[in-house]
Design an enzyme around this catalytic site. Structure first.
Site, PDB file in Angstrom:
ATOM      1  N   SER A  54      -5.204 -26.496  17.544  1.00  0.00           N
ATOM      2  CA  SER A  54      -6.443 -27.034  16.968  1.00  0.00           C
ATOM      3  C   SER A  54      -7.645 -26.257  17.458  1.00  0.00           C
ATOM      4  O   SER A  54      -7.664 -25.748  18.588  1.00  0.00           O
ATOM      5  CB  SER A  54      -6.568 -28.496  17.395  1.00  0.00           C
ATOM      6  N   PHE A  73       5.014 -30.269  14.238  1.00  0.00           N
ATOM      7  CA  PHE A  73       3.846 -31.096  13.905  1.00  0.00           C
ATOM      8  C   PHE A  73       3.904 -32.443  14.625  1.00  0.00           C
ATOM      9  O   PHE A  73       2.961 -33.224  14.517  1.00  0.00           O
ATOM     10  CB  PHE A  73       3.817 -31.405  12.404  1.00  0.00           C
ATOM     11  N   LYS A 124      -3.183 -30.148  23.348  1.00  0.00           N
ATOM     12  CA  LYS A 124      -3.135 -28.952  22.492  1.00  0.00           C
ATOM     13  C   LYS A 124      -3.280 -27.693  23.356  1.00  0.00           C
ATOM     14  O   LYS A 124      -2.604 -26.688  23.141  1.00  0.00           O
ATOM     15  CB  LYS A 124      -4.235 -28.999  21.425  1.00  0.00           C
ATOM     16  N   ASP A 183     -18.654 -35.641  19.608  1.00  0.00           N
ATOM     17  CA  ASP A 183     -18.589 -34.773  18.428  1.00  0.00           C
ATOM     18  C   ASP A 183     -19.153 -33.383  18.723  1.00  0.00           C
ATOM     19  O   ASP A 183     -20.182 -33.237  19.387  1.00  0.00           O
ATOM     20  CB  ASP A 183     -19.384 -35.379  17.260  1.00  0.00           C
ATOM     21  N   ASN A 194       9.701 -39.554  13.495  1.00  0.00           N
ATOM     22  CA  ASN A 194      10.033 -40.889  14.031  1.00  0.00           C
ATOM     23  C   ASN A 194       9.391 -42.003  13.203  1.00  0.00           C
ATOM     24  O   ASN A 194       9.509 -43.179  13.547  1.00  0.00           O
ATOM     25  CB  ASN A 194       9.644 -41.011  15.513  1.00  0.00           C
ATOM     26  N   TYR A 243      -5.972 -35.837  24.073  1.00  0.00           N
ATOM     27  CA  TYR A 243      -5.396 -35.210  22.873  1.00  0.00           C
ATOM     28  C   TYR A 243      -5.684 -33.711  22.868  1.00  0.00           C
ATOM     29  O   TYR A 243      -4.777 -32.885  22.717  1.00  0.00           O
ATOM     30  CB  TYR A 243      -5.973 -35.862  21.602  1.00  0.00           C
TER      31      TYR A 243
HETATM   32  N1  UFG Z   1     -17.774 -38.279  10.378  1.00  0.00           N
HETATM   33  C1  UFG Z   1     -18.710 -39.181   9.929  1.00  0.00           C
HETATM   34  N2  UFG Z   1     -18.274 -40.440   9.596  1.00  0.00           N
HETATM   35  C2  UFG Z   1     -16.981 -40.815   9.677  1.00  0.00           C
HETATM   36  C3  UFG Z   1     -16.026 -39.867  10.128  1.00  0.00           C
HETATM   37  C4  UFG Z   1     -16.453 -38.613  10.475  1.00  0.00           C
HETATM   38  O1  UFG Z   1     -19.893 -38.888   9.849  1.00  0.00           O
HETATM   39  O2  UFG Z   1     -16.660 -41.961   9.368  1.00  0.00           O
HETATM   40  C5  UFG Z   1     -18.220 -36.935  10.743  1.00  0.00           C
HETATM   41  C6  UFG Z   1     -17.987 -36.629  12.205  1.00  0.00           C
HETATM   42  O3  UFG Z   1     -19.043 -37.116  12.993  1.00  0.00           O
HETATM   43  C7  UFG Z   1     -17.879 -35.117  12.196  1.00  0.00           C
HETATM   44  C8  UFG Z   1     -17.293 -34.795  10.816  1.00  0.00           C
HETATM   45  O4  UFG Z   1     -17.493 -35.966  10.030  1.00  0.00           O
HETATM   46  O5  UFG Z   1     -19.144 -34.590  12.263  1.00  0.00           O
HETATM   47  C9  UFG Z   1     -15.817 -34.501  10.875  1.00  0.00           C
HETATM   48  O6  UFG Z   1     -15.165 -35.541  11.572  1.00  0.00           O
HETATM   49  P1  UFG Z   1     -13.580 -35.744  11.541  1.00  0.00           P
HETATM   50  O7  UFG Z   1     -13.282 -36.945  12.369  1.00  0.00           O
HETATM   51  O8  UFG Z   1     -13.102 -35.725  10.144  1.00  0.00           O
HETATM   52  O9  UFG Z   1     -13.046 -34.421  12.223  1.00  0.00           O
HETATM   53  P2  UFG Z   1     -13.323 -33.853  13.692  1.00  0.00           P
HETATM   54  O10 UFG Z   1     -13.904 -32.499  13.495  1.00  0.00           O
HETATM   55  O11 UFG Z   1     -14.061 -34.767  14.562  1.00  0.00           O
HETATM   56  O12 UFG Z   1     -11.870 -33.855  14.269  1.00  0.00           O
HETATM   57  C10 UFG Z   1     -10.926 -32.950  13.776  1.00  0.00           C
HETATM   58  C11 UFG Z   1      -9.517 -33.491  13.962  1.00  0.00           C
HETATM   59  C12 UFG Z   1      -9.146 -33.565  15.406  1.00  0.00           C
HETATM   60  C13 UFG Z   1      -9.440 -32.265  16.094  1.00  0.00           C
HETATM   61  C14 UFG Z   1     -10.857 -31.855  15.848  1.00  0.00           C
HETATM   62  C15 UFG Z   1     -11.155 -30.505  16.411  1.00  0.00           C
HETATM   63  O13 UFG Z   1      -9.395 -34.785  13.394  1.00  0.00           O
HETATM   64  O14 UFG Z   1      -7.770 -33.808  15.477  1.00  0.00           O
HETATM   65  O15 UFG Z   1     -11.100 -31.765  14.457  1.00  0.00           O
HETATM   66  O16 UFG Z   1     -12.524 -30.293  16.444  1.00  0.00           O
HETATM   67  F1  UFG Z   1      -9.252 -32.373  17.423  1.00  0.00           F
END
Ligand code: UFG
Length: 338
Positions: free
Chosen positions: A126, A82, A155, A299, A33, A151
Protein backbone atom coordinates in the site's frame (compact mmCIF):
# COMPACT_ATOMS: atom_id res chain seq x y z
CA UNK A 1 -1.39 -23.69 -17.92
CA UNK A 2 0.20 -22.05 -14.90
CA UNK A 3 -1.60 -22.39 -11.59
CA UNK A 4 -1.66 -19.47 -9.19
CA UNK A 5 -2.98 -19.42 -5.64
CA UNK A 6 -4.95 -16.25 -4.96
CA UNK A 7 -5.50 -15.76 -1.25
CA UNK A 8 -8.43 -13.52 -0.34
CA UNK A 9 -9.55 -14.15 -3.91
CA UNK A 10 -13.23 -13.54 -3.18
CA UNK A 11 -12.57 -10.03 -1.87
CA UNK A 12 -12.75 -6.76 -3.75
CA UNK A 13 -9.32 -6.61 -5.40
CA UNK A 14 -8.87 -10.38 -5.27
CA UNK A 15 -11.99 -11.17 -7.31
CA UNK A 16 -11.09 -8.66 -10.02
CA UNK A 17 -7.61 -10.14 -10.19
CA UNK A 18 -8.95 -13.69 -10.51
CA UNK A 19 -11.02 -12.56 -13.50
CA UNK A 20 -8.01 -10.99 -15.22
CA UNK A 21 -5.82 -14.06 -14.50
CA UNK A 22 -8.39 -16.44 -15.91
CA UNK A 23 -8.81 -14.28 -18.98
CA UNK A 24 -5.06 -14.60 -19.50
CA UNK A 25 -5.32 -18.39 -19.21
CA UNK A 26 -4.01 -18.82 -15.70
CA UNK A 27 -5.56 -21.60 -13.65
CA UNK A 28 -6.62 -20.12 -10.31
CA UNK A 29 -7.00 -21.62 -6.86
CA UNK A 30 -8.83 -19.27 -4.50
CA UNK A 31 -8.44 -19.58 -0.76
CA UNK A 32 -10.56 -17.29 1.37
CA UNK A 33 -11.87 -17.52 4.93
CA UNK A 34 -15.04 -15.59 3.97
CA UNK A 35 -14.52 -13.19 6.88
CA UNK A 36 -15.13 -10.20 4.64
CA UNK A 37 -16.39 -11.81 1.43
CA UNK A 38 -19.11 -13.99 0.01
CA UNK A 39 -18.98 -17.37 -1.68
CA UNK A 40 -21.48 -16.13 -4.30
CA UNK A 41 -18.61 -14.17 -5.86
CA UNK A 42 -17.42 -17.52 -7.27
CA UNK A 43 -20.50 -17.72 -9.48
CA UNK A 44 -20.03 -14.14 -10.62
CA UNK A 45 -16.44 -14.91 -11.64
CA UNK A 46 -17.72 -17.98 -13.43
CA UNK A 47 -20.32 -15.89 -15.28
CA UNK A 48 -17.74 -13.34 -16.42
CA UNK A 49 -14.99 -15.72 -17.49
CA UNK A 50 -16.83 -18.96 -18.22
CA UNK A 51 -14.46 -20.71 -15.85
CA UNK A 52 -15.15 -21.63 -12.25
CA UNK A 53 -12.00 -21.24 -10.17
CA UNK A 54 -11.03 -23.86 -7.60
CA UNK A 55 -12.07 -22.71 -4.15
CA UNK A 56 -11.19 -23.72 -0.64
CA UNK A 57 -12.41 -22.06 2.53
CA UNK A 58 -9.45 -21.89 4.89
CA UNK A 59 -7.80 -19.63 7.42
CA UNK A 60 -4.24 -19.19 6.21
CA UNK A 61 -3.14 -17.63 9.47
CA UNK A 62 -3.29 -21.17 10.87
CA UNK A 63 -0.29 -23.22 9.78
CA UNK A 64 -2.14 -26.52 9.45
CA UNK A 65 -4.85 -25.03 7.23
CA UNK A 66 -2.24 -23.36 5.08
CA UNK A 67 -0.34 -26.65 4.68
CA UNK A 68 -3.57 -28.36 3.64
CA UNK A 69 -4.00 -25.96 0.71
CA UNK A 70 -0.61 -26.90 -0.70
CA UNK A 71 -1.21 -30.59 -0.07
CA UNK A 72 -4.46 -30.46 -2.02
CA UNK A 73 -3.22 -28.28 -4.86
CA UNK A 74 0.27 -29.50 -5.67
CA UNK A 75 0.18 -27.72 -9.04
CA UNK A 76 0.49 -24.24 -7.49
CA UNK A 77 3.46 -22.37 -8.98
CA UNK A 78 2.91 -18.87 -7.65
CA UNK A 79 1.01 -17.01 -4.94
CA UNK A 80 -0.78 -13.67 -4.95
CA UNK A 81 -1.59 -12.66 -1.40
CA UNK A 82 -4.63 -10.48 -0.74
CA UNK A 83 -5.67 -12.18 2.49
CA UNK A 84 -5.49 -9.60 5.25
CA UNK A 85 -7.50 -7.53 7.69
CA UNK A 86 -7.65 -4.07 6.16
CA UNK A 87 -9.52 -1.52 8.26
CA UNK A 88 -7.14 1.19 9.43
CA UNK A 89 -9.29 2.34 12.38
CA UNK A 90 -10.11 -1.18 13.56
CA UNK A 91 -6.41 -2.06 13.51
CA UNK A 92 -5.79 0.61 16.18
CA UNK A 93 -8.35 -1.08 18.45
CA UNK A 94 -7.18 -4.63 17.68
CA UNK A 95 -3.43 -4.43 17.02
CA UNK A 96 -2.67 -7.94 18.21
CA UNK A 97 -5.29 -9.47 15.91
CA UNK A 98 -3.99 -7.45 12.97
CA UNK A 99 -0.35 -8.43 13.46
CA UNK A 100 -1.22 -12.05 14.15
CA UNK A 101 -3.49 -12.42 11.14
CA UNK A 102 -1.72 -10.38 8.49
CA UNK A 103 1.80 -11.54 9.31
CA UNK A 104 1.06 -15.19 10.10
CA UNK A 105 -0.58 -15.54 6.70
CA UNK A 106 2.63 -14.43 5.02
CA UNK A 107 4.87 -16.55 7.23
CA UNK A 108 2.73 -19.66 6.71
CA UNK A 109 2.63 -19.14 2.95
CA UNK A 110 6.39 -18.64 2.78
CA UNK A 111 7.03 -21.71 4.89
CA UNK A 112 4.97 -23.86 2.53
CA UNK A 113 6.45 -22.28 -0.58
CA UNK A 114 10.05 -22.75 0.55
CA UNK A 115 9.40 -26.35 1.60
CA UNK A 116 7.90 -27.13 -1.80
CA UNK A 117 10.14 -25.11 -4.08
CA UNK A 118 7.41 -22.66 -5.11
CA UNK A 119 9.20 -19.45 -5.92
CA UNK A 120 6.86 -16.63 -6.85
CA UNK A 121 5.07 -14.36 -4.40
CA UNK A 122 3.12 -11.18 -5.18
CA UNK A 123 2.11 -9.16 -2.13
CA UNK A 124 -0.60 -6.54 -1.91
CA UNK A 125 1.15 -3.59 -0.37
CA UNK A 126 0.00 0.00 0.00
CA UNK A 127 1.01 3.59 -0.53
CA UNK A 128 0.41 3.88 3.18
CA UNK A 129 4.10 2.88 3.57
CA UNK A 130 5.05 6.43 2.44
CA UNK A 131 3.01 8.23 5.12
CA UNK A 132 2.59 11.95 4.39
CA UNK A 133 5.15 12.42 1.62
CA UNK A 134 7.51 15.38 1.57
CA UNK A 135 7.78 15.46 -2.21
CA UNK A 136 5.27 14.51 -4.87
CA UNK A 137 4.77 12.33 -6.78
CA UNK A 138 6.08 9.55 -4.56
CA UNK A 139 8.68 7.29 -6.09
CA UNK A 140 9.54 3.79 -4.97
CA UNK A 141 12.71 5.16 -3.40
CA UNK A 142 10.85 7.89 -1.49
CA UNK A 143 11.37 7.46 2.25
CA UNK A 144 9.24 4.96 4.11
CA UNK A 145 7.75 6.72 7.11
CA UNK A 146 6.86 5.41 10.51
CA UNK A 147 3.45 3.74 10.27
CA UNK A 148 0.50 5.51 11.87
CA UNK A 149 -1.60 2.36 12.33
CA UNK A 150 -0.98 -1.35 12.99
CA UNK A 151 -2.57 -2.02 9.60
CA UNK A 152 -0.03 0.19 7.85
CA UNK A 153 2.74 -1.35 9.90
CA UNK A 154 1.75 -4.86 8.80
CA UNK A 155 2.14 -3.69 5.19
CA UNK A 156 5.64 -2.39 5.95
CA UNK A 157 6.59 -5.50 7.90
CA UNK A 158 5.28 -7.72 5.11
CA UNK A 159 7.66 -6.02 2.70
CA UNK A 160 10.57 -6.52 5.12
CA UNK A 161 9.74 -10.20 5.59
CA UNK A 162 9.61 -10.71 1.83
CA UNK A 163 12.85 -8.81 1.28
CA UNK A 164 14.74 -11.02 3.71
CA UNK A 165 13.03 -14.20 2.52
CA UNK A 166 14.09 -13.31 -1.03
CA UNK A 167 17.69 -12.86 0.13
CA UNK A 168 17.87 -16.61 0.75
CA UNK A 169 17.44 -17.18 -2.99
CA UNK A 170 14.55 -19.54 -2.32
CA UNK A 171 11.71 -17.17 -3.24
CA UNK A 172 11.21 -14.22 -5.52
CA UNK A 173 8.79 -11.58 -4.33
CA UNK A 174 7.12 -8.47 -5.63
CA UNK A 175 5.23 -5.94 -3.54
CA UNK A 176 2.65 -3.88 -5.39
CA UNK A 177 2.02 -0.63 -3.57
CA UNK A 178 -1.58 0.23 -4.36
CA UNK A 179 -2.88 3.74 -4.28
CA UNK A 180 -6.68 4.08 -3.91
CA UNK A 181 -8.60 1.42 -5.87
CA UNK A 182 -12.22 2.28 -6.65
CA UNK A 183 -14.80 1.26 -9.26
CA UNK A 184 -15.98 -2.16 -10.34
CA UNK A 185 -15.90 -4.63 -13.21
CA UNK A 186 -17.79 -3.40 -16.29
CA UNK A 187 -20.15 -6.37 -16.05
CA UNK A 188 -21.27 -5.04 -12.64
CA UNK A 189 -21.14 -8.66 -11.45
CA UNK A 190 -18.28 -8.07 -9.02
CA UNK A 191 -17.32 -5.03 -6.96
CA UNK A 192 -16.67 -3.82 -3.46
CA UNK A 193 -18.89 -5.31 -0.76
CA UNK A 194 -18.16 -3.37 2.40
CA UNK A 195 -19.22 -4.90 5.68
CA UNK A 196 -21.47 -2.47 7.56
CA UNK A 197 -20.83 1.27 7.35
CA UNK A 198 -18.13 1.90 4.74
CA UNK A 199 -14.87 3.51 5.83
CA UNK A 200 -13.78 4.42 2.34
CA UNK A 201 -14.94 7.24 0.14
CA UNK A 202 -16.33 5.51 -2.95
CA UNK A 203 -18.65 2.99 -1.29
CA UNK A 204 -19.83 5.76 1.02
CA UNK A 205 -20.70 7.88 -2.01
CA UNK A 206 -22.59 5.11 -3.82
CA UNK A 207 -24.47 4.05 -0.67
CA UNK A 208 -25.48 7.65 -0.01
CA UNK A 209 -26.68 8.07 -3.57
CA UNK A 210 -28.62 4.81 -3.23
CA UNK A 211 -30.34 6.09 -0.08
CA UNK A 212 -28.66 3.59 2.25
CA UNK A 213 -26.80 6.42 4.03
CA UNK A 214 -28.36 9.79 4.66
CA UNK A 215 -25.40 11.91 3.67
CA UNK A 216 -21.69 11.78 3.01
CA UNK A 217 -19.44 13.75 5.32
CA UNK A 218 -16.40 15.15 3.55
CA UNK A 219 -13.66 15.04 6.16
CA UNK A 220 -12.13 18.51 6.11
CA UNK A 221 -12.31 21.35 3.58
CA UNK A 222 -9.48 23.60 4.71
CA UNK A 223 -6.51 21.44 3.79
CA UNK A 224 -3.71 23.19 1.87
CA UNK A 225 -4.98 21.85 -1.49
CA UNK A 226 -6.66 23.76 -4.35
CA UNK A 227 -10.22 23.04 -3.16
CA UNK A 228 -9.38 22.36 0.49
CA UNK A 229 -10.13 18.60 0.37
CA UNK A 230 -7.63 15.74 0.44
CA UNK A 231 -6.03 14.42 -2.73
CA UNK A 232 -5.57 10.76 -3.62
CA UNK A 233 -4.41 8.75 -6.61
CA UNK A 234 -7.65 6.90 -7.34
CA UNK A 235 -7.16 3.92 -9.63
CA UNK A 236 -9.73 1.72 -11.34
CA UNK A 237 -9.73 -1.69 -9.67
CA UNK A 238 -9.59 -3.42 -13.08
CA UNK A 239 -6.39 -1.57 -13.97
CA UNK A 240 -5.00 -2.58 -10.59
CA UNK A 241 -6.03 -6.20 -11.12
CA UNK A 242 -4.20 -6.26 -14.46
CA UNK A 243 -0.98 -5.23 -12.74
CA UNK A 244 -1.02 -8.56 -10.89
CA UNK A 245 -1.21 -10.54 -14.11
CA UNK A 246 1.73 -8.56 -15.44
CA UNK A 247 3.63 -9.24 -12.20
CA UNK A 248 3.08 -12.99 -12.50
CA UNK A 249 4.01 -12.93 -16.19
CA UNK A 250 7.23 -11.15 -15.23
CA UNK A 251 8.16 -14.00 -12.90
CA UNK A 252 7.28 -16.77 -15.30
CA UNK A 253 9.16 -15.08 -18.11
CA UNK A 254 12.16 -14.49 -15.80
CA UNK A 255 11.88 -10.75 -16.29
CA UNK A 256 12.37 -9.77 -12.67
CA UNK A 257 15.62 -7.93 -12.07
CA UNK A 258 15.98 -8.57 -8.36
CA UNK A 259 14.74 -11.25 -5.99
CA UNK A 260 12.60 -8.61 -4.28
CA UNK A 261 10.99 -5.82 -6.28
CA UNK A 262 8.36 -3.22 -5.43
CA UNK A 263 6.27 -0.97 -7.60
CA UNK A 264 3.79 1.87 -7.25
CA UNK A 265 0.46 0.92 -8.74
CA UNK A 266 -1.40 4.15 -9.30
CA UNK A 267 -2.37 6.42 -12.19
CA UNK A 268 0.16 9.16 -11.51
CA UNK A 269 -2.65 11.70 -11.09
CA UNK A 270 -4.21 13.04 -7.95
CA UNK A 271 -7.88 13.97 -7.61
CA UNK A 272 -9.48 15.67 -4.66
CA UNK A 273 -12.44 14.29 -2.74
CA UNK A 274 -14.61 17.03 -4.29
CA UNK A 275 -13.43 16.13 -7.78
CA UNK A 276 -14.51 12.54 -7.17
CA UNK A 277 -17.93 13.74 -6.01
CA UNK A 278 -18.25 15.95 -9.11
CA UNK A 279 -17.27 13.12 -11.42
CA UNK A 280 -19.83 10.87 -9.72
CA UNK A 281 -22.60 13.46 -10.10
CA UNK A 282 -21.71 14.11 -13.72
CA UNK A 283 -21.48 10.50 -14.88
CA UNK A 284 -24.53 9.25 -12.99
CA UNK A 285 -26.79 12.30 -13.04
CA UNK A 286 -27.43 11.71 -9.33
CA UNK A 287 -27.09 14.65 -6.94
CA UNK A 288 -25.13 13.66 -3.88
CA UNK A 289 -26.14 14.79 -0.41
CA UNK A 290 -22.91 15.78 1.32
CA UNK A 291 -21.72 18.08 4.06
CA UNK A 292 -18.29 19.21 5.18
CA UNK A 293 -17.25 17.86 8.55
CA UNK A 294 -14.15 17.81 10.71
CA UNK A 295 -10.92 16.28 9.50
CA UNK A 296 -10.47 12.55 10.01
CA UNK A 297 -7.62 11.78 12.37
CA UNK A 298 -4.56 10.41 10.60
CA UNK A 299 -5.61 11.33 7.05
CA UNK A 300 -2.82 12.03 4.61
CA UNK A 301 -3.31 15.39 2.88
CA UNK A 302 -2.01 14.68 -0.60
CA UNK A 303 -0.49 11.69 -2.29
CA UNK A 304 -0.12 10.44 -5.81
CA UNK A 305 2.25 8.03 -7.49
CA UNK A 306 5.23 8.35 -9.73
CA UNK A 307 4.41 5.51 -12.11
CA UNK A 308 7.58 5.58 -14.24
CA UNK A 309 9.07 2.41 -12.75
CA UNK A 310 5.92 0.31 -13.25
CA UNK A 311 5.63 1.65 -16.75
CA UNK A 312 9.29 0.93 -17.65
CA UNK A 313 9.70 -2.37 -15.90
CA UNK A 314 6.25 -3.94 -15.94
CA UNK A 315 5.13 -2.23 -19.16
CA UNK A 316 1.93 -1.57 -17.25
CA UNK A 317 -0.07 1.63 -17.15
CA UNK A 318 -3.48 2.47 -15.72
CA UNK A 319 -5.87 3.24 -18.56
CA UNK A 320 -9.23 4.05 -17.10
CA UNK A 321 -10.43 7.56 -16.28
CA UNK A 322 -11.94 8.90 -13.08
CA UNK A 323 -15.34 9.05 -14.83
CA UNK A 324 -15.07 5.34 -15.65
CA UNK A 325 -14.24 4.65 -12.02
CA UNK A 326 -17.21 6.54 -10.58
CA UNK A 327 -19.72 5.34 -13.20
CA UNK A 328 -18.71 1.68 -12.79
CA UNK A 329 -18.98 1.99 -9.00
CA UNK A 330 -22.54 3.26 -9.43
CA UNK A 331 -23.44 0.48 -11.88
CA UNK A 332 -22.26 -2.02 -9.27
CA UNK A 333 -24.27 -0.31 -6.52
CA UNK A 334 -27.41 -0.50 -8.70
CA UNK A 335 -26.74 -4.17 -9.38
CA UNK A 336 -26.51 -4.79 -5.61
CA UNK A 337 -29.87 -3.14 -5.08
CA UNK A 338 -31.06 -5.64 -7.60
N1 UFG B 1 -13.36 10.54 2.93
C1 UFG B 1 -14.39 11.41 3.23
N2 UFG B 1 -15.55 10.88 3.72
C2 UFG B 1 -15.74 9.55 3.91
C3 UFG B 1 -14.68 8.67 3.58
C4 UFG B 1 -13.50 9.19 3.10
O1 UFG B 1 -14.26 12.62 3.09
O2 UFG B 1 -16.80 9.14 4.35
C5 UFG B 1 -12.11 11.09 2.41
C6 UFG B 1 -10.94 10.83 3.33
O3 UFG B 1 -10.87 11.80 4.34
C7 UFG B 1 -9.77 10.85 2.37
C8 UFG B 1 -10.37 10.36 1.05
O4 UFG B 1 -11.78 10.48 1.19
O5 UFG B 1 -9.37 12.16 2.21
C9 UFG B 1 -10.04 8.91 0.78
O6 UFG B 1 -10.37 8.14 1.91
P1 UFG B 1 -10.48 6.55 1.88
O7 UFG B 1 -10.88 6.11 3.24
O8 UFG B 1 -11.33 6.13 0.74
O9 UFG B 1 -9.00 6.10 1.53
P2 UFG B 1 -7.65 6.37 2.34
O10 UFG B 1 -6.75 7.08 1.39
O11 UFG B 1 -7.84 6.99 3.65
O12 UFG B 1 -7.22 4.90 2.66
C10 UFG B 1 -6.79 4.06 1.62
C11 UFG B 1 -7.03 2.60 1.98
C12 UFG B 1 -6.16 2.17 3.12
C13 UFG B 1 -4.74 2.55 2.86
C14 UFG B 1 -4.63 4.01 2.54
C15 UFG B 1 -3.25 4.40 2.16
O13 UFG B 1 -8.39 2.39 2.34
O14 UFG B 1 -6.25 0.77 3.20
O15 UFG B 1 -5.45 4.31 1.43
O16 UFG B 1 -3.12 5.78 2.17
F1 UFG B 1 -3.97 2.30 3.94
Amino acid sequence: MRTVLVTGGLGYIGSHTVVELQQKDYEVVIVDNLSNSNEKVLDSIWKITGVKPHFLKADLSLADQCAKVFELFTEIEGVINFAAFKAVGESCDKPVEYYRNNLNIILNLLEQMIARGIEYFVQSSSCTVYGEPETLPVREDSPIQRATSPYGNTKQMAEDILRFASDTGKVKAMALRYFNPIGAHESALIGELPNGVPNNLMPYITQTAAGIRERLTVFGNDYPTPDGTCIRDFIHVVDLAKAHVVAMDRFFEHGNKAAFEYFNIGTGRGYSVLEVIRSFEKTTGVKLNYVFGPKRHGDIIRIWADTALASEELKWKAEKSLDQMTSSAWKWQLHLKG
